[in-house]
Design a protein around this motif. Structure first.
Motif, PDB file in Angstrom:
ATOM      1  N   ILE B  90       0.795  -1.224   0.000  1.00  0.00           N
ATOM      2  CA  ILE B  90       0.000   0.000   0.000  1.00  0.00           C
ATOM      3  C   ILE B  90       0.836   1.288   0.000  1.00  0.00           C
ATOM      4  CG2 ILE B  90      -0.440  -0.218   2.524  1.00  0.00           C
ATOM      5  CD1 ILE B  90      -2.885   1.247  -0.057  1.00  0.00           C
ATOM      6  N   SER B  91       1.814   1.420   0.903  1.00  0.00           N
ATOM      7  CA  SER B  91       2.529   2.693   0.986  1.00  0.00           C
ATOM      8  C   SER B  91       3.360   2.949  -0.269  1.00  0.00           C
ATOM      9  CB  SER B  91       3.417   2.731   2.229  1.00  0.00           C
ATOM     10  OG  SER B  91       2.619   2.568   3.379  1.00  0.00           O
ATOM     11  N   SER B  93       2.692   1.686  -3.198  1.00  0.00           N
ATOM     12  CA  SER B  93       1.741   1.898  -4.274  1.00  0.00           C
ATOM     13  C   SER B  93       1.213   3.344  -4.264  1.00  0.00           C
ATOM     14  CB  SER B  93       0.610   0.891  -4.120  1.00  0.00           C
ATOM     15  OG  SER B  93      -0.541   1.339  -4.752  1.00  0.00           O
ATOM     16  N   LEU B  94       0.990   3.883  -3.055  1.00  0.00           N
ATOM     17  CA  LEU B  94       0.524   5.272  -2.955  1.00  0.00           C
ATOM     18  C   LEU B  94       1.544   6.229  -3.573  1.00  0.00           C
ATOM     19  CD1 LEU B  94      -0.895   5.345   0.709  1.00  0.00           C
ATOM     20  CD2 LEU B  94      -2.230   5.403  -1.405  1.00  0.00           C
ATOM     21  N   LEU B  95       2.803   5.821  -3.597  1.00  0.00           N
ATOM     22  CA  LEU B  95       3.853   6.703  -4.115  1.00  0.00           C
ATOM     23  C   LEU B  95       4.436   6.208  -5.447  1.00  0.00           C
ATOM     24  CD1 LEU B  95       5.441   7.683  -0.709  1.00  0.00           C
ATOM     25  CD2 LEU B  95       4.126   9.144  -2.227  1.00  0.00           C
ATOM     26  N   GLY B  96       3.647   5.420  -6.159  1.00  0.00           N
ATOM     27  CA  GLY B  96       4.003   5.156  -7.553  1.00  0.00           C
ATOM     28  C   GLY B  96       4.730   3.865  -7.862  1.00  0.00           C
ATOM     29  N   GLU B  98       3.576   1.088  -9.041  1.00  0.00           N
ATOM     30  CA  GLU B  98       3.161   0.519 -10.341  1.00  0.00           C
ATOM     31  C   GLU B  98       3.906   1.204 -11.473  1.00  0.00           C
ATOM     32  OE1 GLU B  98       0.742   1.508  -8.135  1.00  0.00           O
ATOM     33  OE2 GLU B  98      -0.713  -0.128  -7.911  1.00  0.00           O
ATOM     34  N   GLU B  99       4.037   2.535 -11.368  1.00  0.00           N
ATOM     35  CA  GLU B  99       4.794   3.272 -12.392  1.00  0.00           C
ATOM     36  C   GLU B  99       6.257   2.823 -12.386  1.00  0.00           C
ATOM     37  OE1 GLU B  99       4.004   7.657 -11.966  1.00  0.00           O
ATOM     38  OE2 GLU B  99       2.428   6.881 -10.655  1.00  0.00           O
ATOM     39  N   LEU B 100       6.751   2.532 -11.191  1.00  0.00           N
ATOM     40  CA  LEU B 100       8.138   2.075 -11.060  1.00  0.00           C
ATOM     41  C   LEU B 100       8.334   0.732 -11.769  1.00  0.00           C
ATOM     42  CD1 LEU B 100      10.882   2.593  -9.603  1.00  0.00           C
ATOM     43  CD2 LEU B 100       9.991   1.270  -7.697  1.00  0.00           C
ATOM     44  N   CYS B 132       8.350   1.531   4.537  1.00  0.00           N
ATOM     45  CA  CYS B 132       7.287   2.344   3.941  1.00  0.00           C
ATOM     46  C   CYS B 132       7.575   3.845   4.013  1.00  0.00           C
ATOM     47  CB  CYS B 132       5.967   2.041   4.629  1.00  0.00           C
ATOM     48  SG  CYS B 132       5.771   0.295   5.039  1.00  0.00           S
ATOM     49  N   THR B 149      13.273   6.977  -7.714  1.00  0.00           N
ATOM     50  CA  THR B 149      12.753   7.824  -8.793  1.00  0.00           C
ATOM     51  C   THR B 149      13.249   7.212 -10.099  1.00  0.00           C
ATOM     52  OG1 THR B 149      14.747   9.180  -8.803  1.00  0.00           O
ATOM     53  CG2 THR B 149      12.938   9.914  -7.372  1.00  0.00           C
TER      54      THR B 149
END
Lengths: 426, 164
Positions: B90-91, B93-96, B98-100, B132, B149
């Motif tokens: 969750i944590s 995922s909240l900060l991306g 999936e994009e990673l 997290c 990033t």
């Protein structure tokens, strides 16, 4: 005077033995061995009101007192360092930056329960943390704080580090013990409670890393000092792990009972990217979600229970208004499905169904009857399993539906999120 | 005379296993520590090495196999030199996260669960890594990489390629 953290001590290089000792390290152990008997030490910890920091909040000294007298069997201490509750990362910082504090707390606890062999069960992924603890153990042994006849007291203790294998379930105390015995981490039915029949069938105490780290300060400063911090029923400090959409995520050690508002806005810098707060999961992914209007709740065991949630492990997961709550619930639910050990049908099947139904809603194939079906599954899991993992899978799903039902209904009707997804990765 | 087979376990691994023989009140407790030793040597749980270790411990092989099946952090087959494990909880995922994962897939030209043709990188997703506060997080072999990033990923991948 403002509160001074005594767990996450503001001391540079506190992982070094010489630095730790220079700042009072191992003085509590000396005092415990000299001025306390195991019984009077247990009494002192009972009087301090210290409650377990792993999630359940059981009074630590009382737990120790459940060990049968003269059972003729060895007593074991298991340090629960299997930190795996999503949103929680406090024990990791303690072990990385203050490993001697963890070890000193472990020795003090072992002395109180008359244990001569303690195990630190650390999650397998924490390789560096295990190395730091191992180094601390070697240094403590070299200086006579561990081993035979510690500081001339006649008390013997050795500590063995045991690395897990990446299973969340092993943070549950009976599962931790079956894992340590060399089996798959299947939980056991209680009773018998571990204090009576635990590791290898012997009396066993399982204490969390943060719980044990409180002991040196309690021994040095006394139960009354500890009780002067926090609230009457939740004394002491707590390490709050703040993650998600805040400006400064991280660990904040603060007195119990601080308001959620102060924690998020004064310490963690407020909500990031000028967005608004949507929801908070205040105690790790296993506890009920709170909506933004609960921002003034006090962060202690009783106040969070009154507000409809739990302090749990104090993993404070902060969710902003650009987040789809259905997706958040799906991600949490997928985790429990993945981690269910499979022993109990309600948990094994229930978490699987919840994961699948949330997946289909999230991917635009939800049905109107799905929400009531999910709530029905929640009711059928809760209270019907050996260990708390099944119970832990329920609150996020149930409260996300109860608090954000319109978002689910929009998802099912329009086959997409109510909120537009935003880029998160820079 | 007993046939002497060539050992798959390194002398170092055998020494580590033997050092554990008297540590635990019951031998069976050696199961997880031995899996870690085998994983460290091979990068996955080599079956023959486990059988050999089981003989040294004098613990039935089936206990090791059962644990290998239950505990998810050990690959059961050879993986790339660098096992990239991205947290999807969750944590992160909240900060991306999936994009990673998408970014790593496009950089490496592989899907989740696959290994690059040069055998360097295997990409997997894992559940919460317990870090997290520095999300998004990935573990590569036994090291954590935090506050990730796109730019950091570029740097890490080229550094690992150079080291390989």
């Amino acid at each position: 005077m403002s509160f001074q953290p005594f767990l996450l001590r503001a001391i540079e290089d506190d992982d070094r033995f010489d630095v730790y000792v220079k700042h009072g390290g191992y003085s509590a152990l000396r005092k415990a061995l000299k001025e306390f008997s195991p019984e009077s030490l247990t009494e002192e910890v009972i009087n301090s009101g210290l409650r377990g920091r792993g999630g359940a909040g059981f009074p630590t000294g009382r737990k120790w007192s459940f060990i049968p007298k003269n059972s003729g069997k060895p007593v074991y201490l298991c340090v629960n360092a299997d930190e795996s509750e999503p949103g929680t990362f406090k024990d990791r910082e303690l072990m990385l930056k203050h490993p001697h504090l963890v070890i000193e707390g472990t020795i003090i606890s072992a002395y109180a329960i008359k244990c001569n062999h303690a195990f630190i069960y650390i999650r397998g992924e924490f390789a560096e943390e295990a190395r730091r603890l191992q180094k601390a153990i070697a240094e403590a042994s070299a200086h006579g704080f561990l081993g035979e006849n510690i500081l001339g007291s006649g008390f013997n203790l050795r500590i063995t580090i045991y690395r897990g294998g990446g299973a969340y379930i092993c943070g549950e105390e009976t599962s931790l013990m079956t894992s340590l015995e060399g089996g798959p981490g299947y939980p056991r039915v209680k009773p018998p409670f571990p204090a009576v029949s635990g590791l290898y069938g012997c009396p066993t105490i399982i204490n969390n890393v943060e719980t044990l780290s409180n002991l040196p300060a309690i021994v040095n400063n006394g139960a009354d000092w500890f009780k002067s911090i926090g609230t009457p029923r939740s004394p002491g400090s707590k390490i709050f792990c703040v993650s998600g959409h805040v400006v400064r995520p991280g660990n904040y050690e603060l007195p119990m009972g601080i308001s959620l508002r102060e924690l998020l806005y004064e310490h963690a810098g407020g909500i990031a990217n000028d967005r608004n707060l949507k929801a908070v999961i205040p105690g790790g992914s296993s506890v009920p979600i709170l909506t933004a209007d609960k921002i003034d709740v006090r962060m202690d065991f009783e106040s969070l229970a009154e507000a409809g949630s739990m302090l749990g492990s104090a993993g404070v997961i902060v969710i902003d208004d650009a987040t789809c709550i259905v997706r958040a619930a799906y991600i949490i639910s997928r985790f429990y499905q993945h981690e269910s050990c499979g022993q109990c049908t309600p948990c094994r099947q229930g978490t699987l169904w919840m994961d699948r139904i949330l997946h289909r809603i999230e991917h635009g194939r939800g049905r109107s009857e799905d929400l009531d079906l999910l709530l029905d599954i929640c009711d059928n899991i809760e209270g019907n399993t050996i260990c708390p993992l099944g119970d832990a899978a329920v609150p996020s799903v149930r409260t996300s539906i109860k608090l954000f039902r319109e978002e689910y209904e929009y998802h099912i009707k329009h086959k997409k999120c109510l909120v537009d997804p935003v880029k998160r990765l820079s | 005379m007993e046939k002497i087979e060539k050992s798959k376990l390194s002398a170092e691994s055998i020494e580590k296993i033997k050092a554990l023989l008297d540590v635990f009140p019951q031998r069976k407790s050696m199961v997880l520590p031995v899996l870690h030793i085998v994983y460290e040597q091979f990068g996955y749980l080599d079956k023959e090495a486990i059988a050999e270790a089981a003989r040294i411990c004098d613990v039935a092989k089936v206990h090791f196999e059962e644990a290998a099946d239950f505990y998810t952090m050990f690959p059961l087959k050879p993986v790339g030199k660098y096992l990239i494990q991205v947290c999807r909880n969750i944590s992160c995922s909240l900060l991306g996260s999936e994009e990673l994962v998408d970014y790593l897939k496009s950089k490496l030209g592989i899907e989740v669960g696959e290994t690059t043709p040069d055998g360097l990188f295997t990409l997997v997703v894992v559940e919460c890594l317990g870090s997290c506060g520095t999300a998004p997080v990935a573990q590569i072999n036994d090291k954590y990489y935090e506050n990730l990033t796109r730019a950091k990923i570029d740097g890490i991948l080229s550094e690992l390629r150079e080291k390989a």
